[in-house]
Write a protein that holds these residues in place. Sequence first.
Motif, short mmCIF file in Angstrom:
data_model
loop_
_atom_site.label_atom_id
_atom_site.label_comp_id
_atom_site.label_asym_id
_atom_site.label_seq_id
_atom_site.Cartn_x
_atom_site.Cartn_y
_atom_site.Cartn_z
N LEU A 114 -5.91 -15.14 5.75
CA LEU A 114 -6.62 -15.67 6.92
C LEU A 114 -6.16 -15.01 8.21
O LEU A 114 -6.98 -14.65 9.06
N ARG A 143 -7.40 -11.57 8.56
CA ARG A 143 -8.82 -11.51 8.83
C ARG A 143 -9.15 -11.95 10.27
O ARG A 143 -9.90 -11.31 10.98
N TYR A 144 -8.58 -13.09 10.68
CA TYR A 144 -9.02 -13.71 11.93
C TYR A 144 -8.04 -13.54 13.09
O TYR A 144 -8.35 -13.92 14.21
N CYS A 195 -4.62 -20.33 12.43
CA CYS A 195 -4.73 -20.16 10.97
C CYS A 195 -3.70 -21.03 10.25
O CYS A 195 -3.99 -21.62 9.21
N VAL A 232 -4.51 -23.79 7.41
CA VAL A 232 -4.00 -23.71 6.04
C VAL A 232 -3.24 -24.98 5.68
O VAL A 232 -3.37 -25.51 4.57
N THR A 244 -8.77 -20.85 0.52
CA THR A 244 -9.20 -19.93 1.58
C THR A 244 -10.49 -20.42 2.22
O THR A 244 -10.64 -20.41 3.44
N SER A 251 -10.75 -21.67 6.00
CA SER A 251 -11.68 -20.95 6.89
C SER A 251 -12.63 -21.92 7.55
O SER A 251 -12.92 -21.82 8.75
N LEU A 269 -15.12 -12.46 3.61
CA LEU A 269 -13.67 -12.32 3.49
C LEU A 269 -13.34 -10.98 2.84
O LEU A 269 -14.04 -10.55 1.93
#
Lengths: 121, 402
Positions: free
Chosen positions: B21, B24-25, B31, B35, B60, B64, B89
């Motif tokens: 995560l 990605r972000y 994040c 999580v 995930t 997300s 993703l």
Amino acid sequence: MKYILMMFGDQASMAEMRSAEWIHEMIQFMQTLNAELEASGELVAAIGLVDPSQAKTVRIAGAMPVSTDGPFAESKESLAGYWIVDVADEARALAIAEHVVAFTEGPLEVRAVADGPPPDL
Amino acid sequence: MSIPPVEDLLRELAPQVLGALTRRYGQFDACEDAVQEALLAAALQWPAEGVPDQPRAWLTTVASRRLVDEWRSESARRRREEAVALDPLPPEASATDDTLALLLLCCHPSLSPPSQVALTLRAVGGLTTAEIAKAFLVPEATMAQRISRAKQTIKHAGASFEMPPPEELPDRLRVALHVLYLVFNEGYTSSSGADLQRTDLTAEAIRLTRLLRGLAPAEGEVAGLLALMLLTDARRAARSDAYGSLVPLAEQDRGLWEAGVIAEGVALVTATLGRGPAGPYQLQAAIAAVHDEAPSDAETDWPQILALYDVLERVSPSPIVTLNRAVALARVHGPLAGLALLGTLDGDDRLAQTHRLDAVRGHLLELAGDLPAARECYRRAARKTGSLPEQRYLAVRAARLS
């Protein structure tokens, strides 16, 4: 009702007057007591403090807070450790204290932990 | 201690999901919150409804979604949310790198060691704030603040979720190893409180160091630290008696040592020593291995231990290493030789506040037969130690000499 049981004196001086066997028994006594208070759901905290010779005092000197070694008070006036117990009533707090004092032969101060404000006056 | 299988699985997946995560972000702090919420949801649902076929993808997706929900509630960020929702993703091929990058981020040099420890246990270890607070004997709200501030510090330091460049990696890895070492030590010696050891923290430190070993198999010091933890933890059951009193190494019932754990530790040390210069963890592990392989205190190979301390003092000099070397020296060349070495530490400011010089000197004076002086040293050490079990142990040593 929560009560604090405060033990005064210093453990090192106490230990220096005792035999190795007594110290072993003391360790066992404290372990057993804490386990029992935990099992009965009455133990909130059991805290032992390091030797009073390690203490520092912070106080205002002029306008500045300053820390100095000590207080080096009479060791029997120094806090050695405390329990906080959550018990049904004062009688139970006193009973625990009596149990400890019968073993250590040193005094314990027992006082209620103050409540928050009442719901409505 | 048996961990329920769902919890076990969640803690294994936690850093992988958070790593994916964050990569990605960006926005590690957001994040991390997302999580944690996904982990909580899984902990509630999975035991009742069964573990999904692809648990990692499940976590995930849920995390997300939480993240997007969070952003959606902040209208100013709507455009970014759209960009997020459109991007699929990335593939999951680099879970290993993600977890390592995550560990290094949590052990960022801008954080204080207690913050590094707390953040690592939560983000990489998958522990809840309540569990971490309990392990360190602080109120949950305090630990929540510590973690929250740590995440802010990382954000303000501009730390990015990327593997550091190769030239920085050794230093960053060294900090991470130190953090894991601190977790282990906190569990093993319990710096505060009356309990001698808190096995939950030692087990977690070993689990995370095992994880790191899988991520960086070529690093000798990672293997060294894992070996040191195993070889130390193998003696746990013998280290205290039924009433929680400390039992020194020389008097421990070696039948209680865990042979399987020792074998694993020894194998790790053997495999890494001699492959390049040995670091401090490998050397300490080698010393622990010599102790663990001795059938009795009398049969300990003290010359070998002394030789290892000689090397350790060259590689990583410290007054604590000198203290330990003095004990080995005393066992090889007699207590007077050890006492002479201790004399070089008098006036060392780094030891002035600790009890350890007095404790070791008391031990060597006792070996030398100077019982009144030994008793005084033990008493002084008892007044200085910050550990109640150790205070009592030292008081007993003193009382025995009276």
